[in-house]
Design an enzyme around this catalytic site. Structure first.
Site, PDB file in Angstrom:
ATOM      1  N   LYS A   1       0.839  -1.210   0.000  1.00 22.49           N
ATOM      2  CA  LYS A   1       0.000   0.000   0.000  1.00 22.49           C
ATOM      3  C   LYS A   1       0.868   1.253   0.000  1.00 22.49           C
ATOM      4  O   LYS A   1       0.656   2.168  -0.788  1.00 22.49           O
ATOM      5  CB  LYS A   1      -0.900   0.000   1.244  1.00 22.49           C
ATOM      6  CG  LYS A   1      -1.488   1.363   1.581  1.00 22.49           C
ATOM      7  CD  LYS A   1      -2.292   1.345   2.864  1.00 22.49           C
ATOM      8  CE  LYS A   1      -1.537   1.595   4.145  1.00 22.49           C
ATOM      9  NZ  LYS A   1      -1.187   2.994   4.448  1.00 22.49           N
ATOM     10  N   ASN A   2       1.869   1.268   0.899  1.00 21.77           N
ATOM     11  CA  ASN A   2       2.648   2.509   1.054  1.00 21.77           C
ATOM     12  C   ASN A   2       3.627   2.748  -0.097  1.00 21.77           C
ATOM     13  O   ASN A   2       4.135   3.851  -0.258  1.00 21.77           O
ATOM     14  CB  ASN A   2       3.377   2.518   2.402  1.00 21.77           C
ATOM     15  CG  ASN A   2       2.404   2.769   3.539  1.00 21.77           C
ATOM     16  OD1 ASN A   2       1.246   3.109   3.300  1.00 21.77           O
ATOM     17  ND2 ASN A   2       2.862   2.594   4.770  1.00 21.77           N
TER      18      ASN A   2
ATOM     19  N   CYS B   1      -3.868  13.166  13.358  1.00 26.72           N
ATOM     20  CA  CYS B   1      -4.650  11.939  13.196  1.00 26.72           C
ATOM     21  C   CYS B   1      -4.468  11.080  14.430  1.00 26.72           C
ATOM     22  O   CYS B   1      -3.812  11.492  15.387  1.00 26.72           O
ATOM     23  CB  CYS B   1      -4.258  11.198  11.922  1.00 26.72           C
ATOM     24  SG  CYS B   1      -2.745  10.295  12.049  1.00 26.72           S
TER      25      CYS B   1
ATOM     26  N   ARG C   1       1.557  14.890  13.198  1.00 21.48           N
ATOM     27  CA  ARG C   1       1.928  14.688  11.792  1.00 21.48           C
ATOM     28  C   ARG C   1       1.917  15.954  10.929  1.00 21.48           C
ATOM     29  O   ARG C   1       1.110  16.100  10.014  1.00 21.48           O
ATOM     30  CB  ARG C   1       1.050  13.590  11.175  1.00 21.48           C
ATOM     31  CG  ARG C   1       1.128  12.301  11.954  1.00 21.48           C
ATOM     32  CD  ARG C   1       0.396  11.178  11.290  1.00 21.48           C
ATOM     33  NE  ARG C   1       1.101  10.622  10.153  1.00 21.48           N
ATOM     34  CZ  ARG C   1       0.638   9.614   9.434  1.00 21.48           C
ATOM     35  NH1 ARG C   1      -0.517   9.058   9.725  1.00 21.48           N
ATOM     36  NH2 ARG C   1       1.331   9.150   8.413  1.00 21.48           N
TER      37      ARG C   1
ATOM     38  N   VAL D   1       3.297  18.764   8.082  1.00 19.16           N
ATOM     39  CA  VAL D   1       3.835  18.582   6.721  1.00 19.16           C
ATOM     40  C   VAL D   1       4.829  19.694   6.390  1.00 19.16           C
ATOM     41  O   VAL D   1       5.074  20.000   5.228  1.00 19.16           O
ATOM     42  CB  VAL D   1       2.713  18.526   5.649  1.00 19.16           C
ATOM     43  CG1 VAL D   1       1.906  17.248   5.796  1.00 19.16           C
ATOM     44  CG2 VAL D   1       1.807  19.745   5.726  1.00 19.16           C
TER      45      VAL D   1
ATOM     46  N   ASP E   1       5.518   0.929  12.075  1.00 23.01           N
ATOM     47  CA  ASP E   1       4.340   0.203  11.590  1.00 23.01           C
ATOM     48  C   ASP E   1       4.281  -1.239  12.087  1.00 23.01           C
ATOM     49  O   ASP E   1       3.299  -1.935  11.827  1.00 23.01           O
ATOM     50  CB  ASP E   1       4.307   0.201  10.045  1.00 23.01           C
ATOM     51  CG  ASP E   1       3.943   1.560   9.491  1.00 23.01           C
ATOM     52  OD1 ASP E   1       3.395   2.389  10.241  1.00 23.01           O
ATOM     53  OD2 ASP E   1       4.203   1.800   8.299  1.00 23.01           O
TER      54      ASP E   1
ATOM     55  N   ARG F   1      -8.204  -0.553   5.180  1.00 21.01           N
ATOM     56  CA  ARG F   1      -7.388   0.464   4.495  1.00 21.01           C
ATOM     57  C   ARG F   1      -6.078  -0.140   3.991  1.00 21.01           C
ATOM     58  O   ARG F   1      -5.505   0.346   3.015  1.00 21.01           O
ATOM     59  CB  ARG F   1      -7.044   1.613   5.461  1.00 21.01           C
ATOM     60  CG  ARG F   1      -8.242   2.410   5.893  1.00 21.01           C
ATOM     61  CD  ARG F   1      -7.814   3.583   6.704  1.00 21.01           C
ATOM     62  NE  ARG F   1      -6.940   4.452   5.910  1.00 21.01           N
ATOM     63  CZ  ARG F   1      -6.450   5.603   6.319  1.00 21.01           C
ATOM     64  NH1 ARG F   1      -6.736   6.038   7.519  1.00 21.01           N
ATOM     65  NH2 ARG F   1      -5.678   6.317   5.549  1.00 21.01           N
TER      66      ARG F   1
END
Ligand code: EPU
Length: 417
Positions: A22-23, A113, A118, A120, A301, A396
């Site tokens: 996914k990433n 989140c 987080r 940017v 993760d 997800r």
């Protein structure tokens, strides 16, 4: 809304073909914004974040001509709205490509989140150094540049999506860009390899310094995406926590070394042969200490999945410690594991875990993707039935999780809540 039910206490055994990452896919899909030529992916994963990215790209004018084949001869919009960005933070990955190709972008600020604040800022400072004018207004990032110009981009932290966003932007900039303190994750390496196929000259991916020669136009792409190292790790920990024996295929050597050495420290035998990695577990697991960090250190993760395993480590052999250094709030699984009988004490970013002889099934609430995975793992090992609520978090990023686990001998099913 569905929940996942697990009847625990079964030893898992067998083989899993791990799906595409996914990433890696999320940024690779954004390459369709950088070129008028077709961009093809051979094995896009079937998880909901990929569908969200498809929707976002579609709203910008990227057409999916057939499954996996994308084309954007002309873009029709440069706006990524709050609705999509708040659901999927990786939407920020359209920012670099849009400014680079269209000279303009309007992207909602993602906000915090479940796992942390987080920011940017590194994405934005980097784009400014490439010559973009950035304005923040009404919750949106407005970025503008006639043509980006290569520059030295020193990052104050090796952010993964930040590095990738700037790599994509620099590929259409005039002249040379040097990203220093770049992230070294396998997803960054894969982005460099894909950009190279699109005609960009790059060097240094996998190290902290990535050099990129920008071009005025990029070629198309035909790409097979690497396997999802976090789903892979989740299956390996499923073997560890159930005293099982699982082999995973499609593994890319060198992508999970820190995890392999922690599995061995816990007492598991790990064998790597070709594109296969096998874990044979012997219970009880040994307590160990882990600190997360940027690649090649232990991945954040995988923190939640290891926490589930360590909840059942041998208490006679001491305590386990887990220090989370990447996301300040990534411990929401701790209280839920506690409801299943785990003994975990949290102080700041350090969790101390005293192993218990057994966990017991309970209704627990998923709070984010990897936290959900740790609750599933705990459920696999627990006595009795576990109900994991809010399973959409899992969807997800995990593809065919129930099917794969059931094939390995688990009893997992989905039911309306
Ligand atoms: N950071 C900043 N400023 C920035 C960007 C990041 O301070 O401009 C900080 C963050 O606050 C955080 C740290 O840097 O403390 C690391 O964040 P990073 O930017 O590397 O994370 P990310 O790129 O947003 C990706 C993955 C995450 C994974 C992290 C860390 C994607 C789409 N997401 O996020 O994956 O946890 O790298 O490896 O690739 C997941 O799949 O469940 C997931 C959360």
């Amino acid at each position: 809304m569905d929940s996942l039910w697990i009847e625990g206490g079964r030893r898992l055994q067998g083989e899993v073909e791990v799906p595409a990452s996914k990433n890696a896919s999320l940024p690779l899909l954004c390459l369709s914004l950088l070129t008028a030529k077709p961009v093809r992916f051979r094995n896009l994963p079937g998880v909901s974040d990929i569908q969200s990215m498809r929707n976002l790209l579609g709203s910008l004018g990227v057409q999916e001509l057939e499954p996996g084949l994308f084309s954007a001869e002309k873009l029709t919009s440069v706006k990524a709205g709050y609705d999509i960005v708040r659901k999927m933070r990786a939407s920020i990955l359209v920012l670099g490509p849009l400014v680079a190709r269209e000279g303009r972008a309007e992207v909602s600020l993602p906000g915090g989140c479940a796992i942390g604040e987080r920011p940017v800022d590194i994405h934005l400072t980097g784009l400014e150094l490439l010559g973009a004018k950035i304005k923040l207004e009404g919750g949106y990032i407005f970025a503008e540049a006639k043509r980006l110009k290569g520059n030295h981009l020193p990052l104050h932290f090796p952010t993964v999506t930040g590095t990738i966003n700037l790599m994509m932007a620099a590929s259409l900039a005039e002249g040379e860009t040097l990203i220093s303190n770049a992230a070294r994750e396998p997803e960054v390496v894969e982005m460099a390899e894909a950009l190279r196929q699109m005609g960009v000259t790059l060097e240094g991916e996998g190290t902290s310094n990535i050099k990129i020669q920008g071009r005025s136009e990029l070629n198309g792409l035909d790409w097979k995406i690497q396997c999802d190292r976090i789903q892979l790790i989740t299956y390996l920990t499923a073997a560890a926590i159930t005293g099982g024996d699982i082999s995973c295929r499609s593994y890319r050597k060198g992508t999970i070394d820190a995890v392999v050495s922690k599995l061995r420290e816990m007492g598991c035998a790990v064998t790597e042969i070709g594109d296969q990695v096998r874990v044979q577990s012997k219970l009880p697991l040994k307590p160990i200490s882990i600190e997360t960090g940027p690649f090649p250190e232990f991945p954040t993760d995988a923190q939640a999945q290891f926490m589930a395993c360590l909840s059942l480590a041998d208490p006679a052999a001491g305590l386990s410690r887990m220090r989370e250094t990447i996301f300040e709030n990534r411990f929401q699984h701790v209280s839920e594991l506690g409801r299943m009988g785990a003994q975990i004490r949290l102080r700041g970013n350090l969790a101390t875990i005293r192993g218990v002889p057994k966990l017991s099934g309970a209704a627990v609430m998923a709070s984010d993707l990897r936290a959900s995975a740790s609750l599933v793992l705990a459920g696999l090992a627990a006595e009795g039935k576990t109900q994991v609520l809010r399973v959409y978090h899992l969807d997800r990023g995990y593809e065919q999780l129930e099917e794969n686990l059931n094939r390995l001998g688990a009893k997992v099913w989905r039911a309306p809540q």
